[in-house]
Write an enzyme that holds these catalytic residues in place. Structure first.
Site, PDB file in Angstrom:
ATOM      1  N   GLY A  11       0.741  -1.265   0.061  1.00 36.00           N
ATOM      2  CA  GLY A  11      -0.038  -0.022   0.053  1.00 36.00           C
ATOM      3  C   GLY A  11       0.928   1.316   0.135  1.00 36.00           C
ATOM      4  N   SER A 123      -7.031   6.230  12.669  1.00 34.91           N
ATOM      5  CA  SER A 123      -7.275   7.178  11.746  1.00 34.91           C
ATOM      6  C   SER A 123      -8.241   8.289  12.240  1.00 34.91           C
ATOM      7  CB  SER A 123      -8.175   6.331  10.645  1.00 34.91           C
ATOM      8  OG  SER A 123      -9.060   7.294   9.636  1.00 34.91           O
ATOM      9  N   GLU A 125     -10.484   9.480  10.815  1.00 33.77           N
ATOM     10  CA  GLU A 125     -11.913   8.827  10.400  1.00 33.77           C
ATOM     11  C   GLU A 125     -12.628   8.578  11.506  1.00 33.77           C
ATOM     12  OE1 GLU A 125     -13.444   9.175   7.158  1.00 33.77           O
ATOM     13  OE2 GLU A 125     -15.131   8.313   7.466  1.00 33.77           O
ATOM     14  N   TYR A 147     -15.972   2.259   7.966  1.00 33.63           N
ATOM     15  CA  TYR A 147     -14.556   1.967   8.158  1.00 33.63           C
ATOM     16  C   TYR A 147     -14.361   2.597   9.214  1.00 33.63           C
ATOM     17  CZ  TYR A 147      -9.934   3.799   7.408  1.00 33.63           C
ATOM     18  OH  TYR A 147      -8.630   4.112   7.652  1.00 33.63           O
TER      19      TYR A 147
HETATM   20  P1  NAP Z   1      -3.780   1.302   1.208  1.00 34.58           P
HETATM   21  O1  NAP Z   1      -2.932   2.198   0.062  1.00 34.58           O
HETATM   22  O2  NAP Z   1      -5.216   1.196   0.709  1.00 34.58           O
HETATM   23  O3  NAP Z   1      -3.026  -0.141   1.720  1.00 34.58           O
HETATM   24  C1  NAP Z   1      -3.612  -1.072   2.317  1.00 34.58           C
HETATM   25  C2  NAP Z   1      -2.765  -2.203   2.399  1.00 34.58           C
HETATM   26  O4  NAP Z   1      -3.395  -3.403   3.058  1.00 34.58           O
HETATM   27  C3  NAP Z   1      -2.391  -2.962   1.115  1.00 34.58           C
HETATM   28  O5  NAP Z   1      -1.110  -3.469   1.070  1.00 34.58           O
HETATM   29  C4  NAP Z   1      -3.265  -4.170   0.967  1.00 34.58           C
HETATM   30  O6  NAP Z   1      -2.879  -5.173   0.130  1.00 34.58           O
HETATM   31  C5  NAP Z   1      -3.276  -4.642   2.522  1.00 34.58           C
HETATM   32  N1  NAP Z   1      -4.514  -5.359   2.727  1.00 34.58           N
HETATM   33  C6  NAP Z   1      -5.804  -5.033   2.769  1.00 34.58           C
HETATM   34  N2  NAP Z   1      -6.537  -6.171   3.225  1.00 34.58           N
HETATM   35  C7  NAP Z   1      -5.457  -7.123   3.495  1.00 34.58           C
HETATM   36  C8  NAP Z   1      -5.618  -8.369   4.417  1.00 34.58           C
HETATM   37  N3  NAP Z   1      -6.821  -8.884   4.528  1.00 34.58           N
HETATM   38  N4  NAP Z   1      -4.689  -9.060   4.544  1.00 34.58           N
HETATM   39  C9  NAP Z   1      -3.113  -8.515   4.151  1.00 34.58           C
HETATM   40  N5  NAP Z   1      -3.007  -7.386   3.771  1.00 34.58           N
HETATM   41  C10 NAP Z   1      -4.192  -6.656   3.249  1.00 34.58           C
HETATM   42  O7  NAP Z   1      -3.576   2.238   2.527  1.00 34.58           O
HETATM   43  P2  NAP Z   1      -2.833   3.386   2.978  1.00 34.58           P
HETATM   44  O8  NAP Z   1      -3.242   4.575   2.837  1.00 34.58           O
HETATM   45  O9  NAP Z   1      -1.338   2.956   2.700  1.00 34.58           O
HETATM   46  O10 NAP Z   1      -2.877   3.296   4.820  1.00 34.58           O
HETATM   47  C11 NAP Z   1      -2.105   2.240   5.473  1.00 34.58           C
HETATM   48  C12 NAP Z   1      -3.033   2.238   6.633  1.00 34.58           C
HETATM   49  O11 NAP Z   1      -3.034   3.486   7.379  1.00 34.58           O
HETATM   50  C13 NAP Z   1      -4.721   1.691   6.546  1.00 34.58           C
HETATM   51  O12 NAP Z   1      -4.717   0.924   7.579  1.00 34.58           O
HETATM   52  C14 NAP Z   1      -5.409   2.793   6.506  1.00 34.58           C
HETATM   53  O13 NAP Z   1      -6.823   2.361   6.933  1.00 34.58           O
HETATM   54  C15 NAP Z   1      -4.378   3.763   7.446  1.00 34.58           C
HETATM   55  N6  NAP Z   1      -4.749   5.253   7.396  1.00 34.58           N
HETATM   56  C16 NAP Z   1      -4.522   5.857   6.167  1.00 34.58           C
HETATM   57  C17 NAP Z   1      -4.647   7.214   5.996  1.00 34.58           C
HETATM   58  C18 NAP Z   1      -4.112   8.006   4.883  1.00 34.58           C
HETATM   59  O14 NAP Z   1      -4.383   8.993   4.690  1.00 34.58           O
HETATM   60  N7  NAP Z   1      -3.537   7.215   3.882  1.00 34.58           N
HETATM   61  C19 NAP Z   1      -4.897   7.911   7.383  1.00 34.58           C
HETATM   62  C20 NAP Z   1      -4.933   7.390   8.471  1.00 34.58           C
HETATM   63  C21 NAP Z   1      -5.132   5.780   8.709  1.00 34.58           C
HETATM   64  P3  NAP Z   1      -3.299  -5.342  -1.297  1.00 34.58           P
HETATM   65  O15 NAP Z   1      -2.250  -4.529  -2.074  1.00 34.58           O
HETATM   66  O16 NAP Z   1      -3.162  -6.755  -1.542  1.00 34.58           O
HETATM   67  O17 NAP Z   1      -4.484  -4.981  -1.740  1.00 34.58           O
HETATM   68  N1  GDD Z   2     -12.787   9.533  -2.886  1.00 29.60           N
HETATM   69  C1  GDD Z   2     -13.693  10.642  -3.253  1.00 29.60           C
HETATM   70  N2  GDD Z   2     -13.971  10.726  -4.704  1.00 29.60           N
HETATM   71  N3  GDD Z   2     -13.848  11.567  -2.508  1.00 29.60           N
HETATM   72  C2  GDD Z   2     -14.629  12.610  -2.566  1.00 29.60           C
HETATM   73  C3  GDD Z   2     -15.274  12.769  -4.429  1.00 29.60           C
HETATM   74  C4  GDD Z   2     -14.726  11.915  -4.966  1.00 29.60           C
HETATM   75  O1  GDD Z   2     -15.155  11.792  -6.285  1.00 29.60           O
HETATM   76  N4  GDD Z   2     -15.462  14.024  -4.276  1.00 29.60           N
HETATM   77  C5  GDD Z   2     -15.632  14.499  -3.034  1.00 29.60           C
HETATM   78  N5  GDD Z   2     -14.902  13.623  -2.055  1.00 29.60           N
HETATM   79  C6  GDD Z   2     -14.751  13.755  -0.510  1.00 29.60           C
HETATM   80  C7  GDD Z   2     -15.148  12.611   0.229  1.00 29.60           C
HETATM   81  O2  GDD Z   2     -16.772  12.642   0.368  1.00 29.60           O
HETATM   82  C8  GDD Z   2     -14.590  13.260   1.790  1.00 29.60           C
HETATM   83  O3  GDD Z   2     -15.114  13.898   2.232  1.00 29.60           O
HETATM   84  C9  GDD Z   2     -13.390  13.559   1.044  1.00 29.60           C
HETATM   85  O4  GDD Z   2     -13.446  13.941  -0.398  1.00 29.60           O
HETATM   86  C10 GDD Z   2     -11.887  12.796   1.205  1.00 29.60           C
HETATM   87  O5  GDD Z   2     -12.199  11.574   0.611  1.00 29.60           O
HETATM   88  P1  GDD Z   2     -11.012  10.520   0.612  1.00 29.60           P
HETATM   89  O6  GDD Z   2     -10.014  10.922  -0.392  1.00 29.60           O
HETATM   90  O7  GDD Z   2     -11.682   9.130  -0.257  1.00 29.60           O
HETATM   91  O8  GDD Z   2     -10.655  10.145   1.838  1.00 29.60           O
HETATM   92  P2  GDD Z   2     -11.128   9.869   3.062  1.00 29.60           P
HETATM   93  O9  GDD Z   2     -10.892  11.142   3.956  1.00 29.60           O
HETATM   94  O10 GDD Z   2     -12.514   9.350   2.991  1.00 29.60           O
HETATM   95  O11 GDD Z   2     -10.584   8.694   3.932  1.00 29.60           O
HETATM   96  C11 GDD Z   2      -9.080   8.698   3.970  1.00 29.60           C
HETATM   97  O12 GDD Z   2      -8.467   9.350   4.985  1.00 29.60           O
HETATM   98  C12 GDD Z   2      -8.840   8.637   6.162  1.00 29.60           C
HETATM   99  C13 GDD Z   2      -8.036   9.481   7.513  1.00 29.60           C
HETATM  100  O13 GDD Z   2      -9.301  10.589   7.600  1.00 29.60           O
HETATM  101  C14 GDD Z   2      -8.607   7.292   3.749  1.00 29.60           C
HETATM  102  O14 GDD Z   2      -7.059   6.986   3.418  1.00 29.60           O
HETATM  103  C15 GDD Z   2      -8.752   6.665   4.863  1.00 29.60           C
HETATM  104  O15 GDD Z   2      -8.186   5.360   4.931  1.00 29.60           O
HETATM  105  C16 GDD Z   2      -8.333   7.145   6.381  1.00 29.60           C
HETATM  106  O16 GDD Z   2      -8.284   6.805   7.364  1.00 29.60           O
END
Ligand code: NAP
Ligand code: GDD
Length: 329
Positions: A11, A123, A125, A147
């Site tokens: 990821g 998160s 979220e 989620y």
């Molecule tokens: P991501 O790009 O969606 O990566 C998710 C990873 O989890 C991928 O490697 C995926 O593998 C793996 N995975 C999913 N289901 C699995 C399972 N059952 N067993 C083993 N591996 C599995 O997410 P990210 O943005 O890097 O985020 C990393 C973590 O931080 C997540 O837990 C997310 O919820 C959390 N988080 C993210 C953000 C953000 O803004 N990015 C913010 C707060 C928290 P595959 O490649 O095989 O699908």
């Molecule tokens: N994805 C998406 N697509 N979001 C949209 C769109 C669209 O076309 N238009 C508006 N949005 C708005 C969503 O409604 C949301 O309010 C905001 O953009 C951000 O959406 P995402 O980028 O999908 O991220 P997220 O905030 O829902 O979730 C991400 O951040 C979390 C941390 O706060 C993910 O990375 C989660 O895994 C993570 O926990």
């Protein structure tokens, strides 16, 4: 040489964390699940420097076996079903991965080696319908998606295993963090990819949902550094990681289109397909505890982040790299 296991190494965050830990001299193990097609795009450039092991958060025996065979000092649990809209379509599966998966891994640690240091990817979220502005470690949770609910479970089970069994278990409450490796379904990368396509004449419009939602967007490499810092402290604890700035989706569009000399209003179309059943309207984090105790601070501003992502998409498209067009929410 310290050894770390990363779940979710394929990821966005897993790939950045692996690179960061390699630069710190770690031996890195990455857990991957079996797929019919290999999806190592984010890790290919350092794949020969890490050990990949097969496992799945749904399968406890696989987790126990990995710990028994490889004896990591640190485990970073980044694997999850991480896309919020999918969590309404697959709420039970999201709960299995994102909530119960955490317990499976914590229990495996408790059984195999309770000295392992554990990081849980919590998160912002979880704050959902926010109960205070800005949000810090003491702000009550009010999740607004399956989620978010699953992440609240993951957070509290981490705290519970710390308090019940004395595990060194930390929960990082990370606000949104982005970069060129972000999945294309997330709004930032969806926008910057569309901006690049429109600029290069490959596309004419961008369909989005709620333009008023506000997020605290940071740069992913800054955020994985915070994960590591948490596990280097004398005591386990929970930390908010955020920039402290909030911007709307519309502001992100203004900045991204403006950077390439276009007016977002000529291209962005609001489409009800991308609206959510329940929205998180405003996130803005207070990371003062992380600043004080971890010495952590972000290094990339909002404007820089947008530009890094637009430049990367333009460059990838100009190289004729395969950047798939996103058609679902
Ligand atoms: P991501 O790009 O969606 O990566 C998710 C990873 O989890 C991928 O490697 C995926 O593998 C793996 N995975 C999913 N289901 C699995 C399972 N059952 N067993 C083993 N591996 C599995 O997410 P990210 O943005 O890097 O985020 C990393 C973590 O931080 C997540 O837990 C997310 O919820 C959390 N988080 C993210 C953000 C953000 O803004 N990015 C913010 C707060 C928290 P595959 O490649 O095989 O699908
Ligand atoms: N994805 C998406 N697509 N979001 C949209 C769109 C669209 O076309 N238009 C508006 N949005 C708005 C969503 O409604 C949301 O309010 C905001 O953009 C951000 O959406 P995402 O980028 O999908 O991220 P997220 O905030 O829902 O979730 C991400 O951040 C979390 C941390 O706060 C993910 O990375 C989660 O895994 C993570 O926990």
């Amino acid at each position: 040489m310290p050894k770390a296991l990363i779940t979710g190494i394929t990821g966005q965050d897993g790939s950045h964390l692996a690179e960061f830990l390699l630069s710190k001299g770690y031996e890195v193990l990455g857990m991957v699940r079996r797929t019919s097609t290999i999806n190592f795009d984010r890790i290919r450039h350092f794949q020969d420097q890490v050990t990949l092991v097969q496992g799945d958060l749904l399968d406890q025996v696989s987790l126990i076996s990995i710990l028994e065979q490889h004896h990591p000092d640190e485990v970073y649990n980044l694997a999850a079903q991480s896309f919020v809209p999918t969590s309404w379509e697959q709420p039970v599966l999201t709960g299995e991965f994102t909530a119960l998966g955490v317990t499976r891994l914590l229990d495996a640690i408790r059984l195999v080696d309770p000295k392992i240091r554990f990081y849980q990817a919590s998160s912002s979220e979880m704050f959902g319908k926010v109960q205070a502005v800005p949000q810090n470690e003491k702000t009550p949770f009010y999740p607004r998606s399956p989620y978010g609910v699953a992440k609240v479970y993951g957070h509290w089970i981490t705290v519970n295993y710390r308090e019940s069994y004395g595990l060194f278990a930390c929960s990082g409450i990370l606000f949104n963090h982005e970069g060129p490796r972000r999945g294309l379904e997330f709004v930032t990368h969806k926008i910057t990819n569309a901006v690049a396509r429109i600029k290069l004449g490959m596309e004419r419009e961008l369909r989005l949902g709620n333009l008023d939602a506000r997020r605290d967007w940071g740069y992913a490499p800054d955020y994985v550094r915070a994960m590591w810092l948490m596990l280097q402290q004398p005591e386990p604890d929970d930390y908010v990681i955020a920039t402290g700035e909030t911007h709307s989706v519309q502001e992100f569009c203004e900045e991204a289109f403006g950077y390439v000399g276009l007016d977002w209003r000529d291209y962005v179309v609001q489409d009800p397909r991308f609206m959510r059943p329940a929205e998180v309207d405003l996130l803005v984090g207070d990371a003062s505890k992380a600043r004080a105790k971890l010495g952590w601070q972000p290094t990339v501003t909002f404007r820089e982040l947008v530009r890094i992502m637009v430049d990367a998409d333009l460059e990838a498209l100009q190289r004729n790299a395969h950047v798939p067009h996103i058609t679902y929410a």
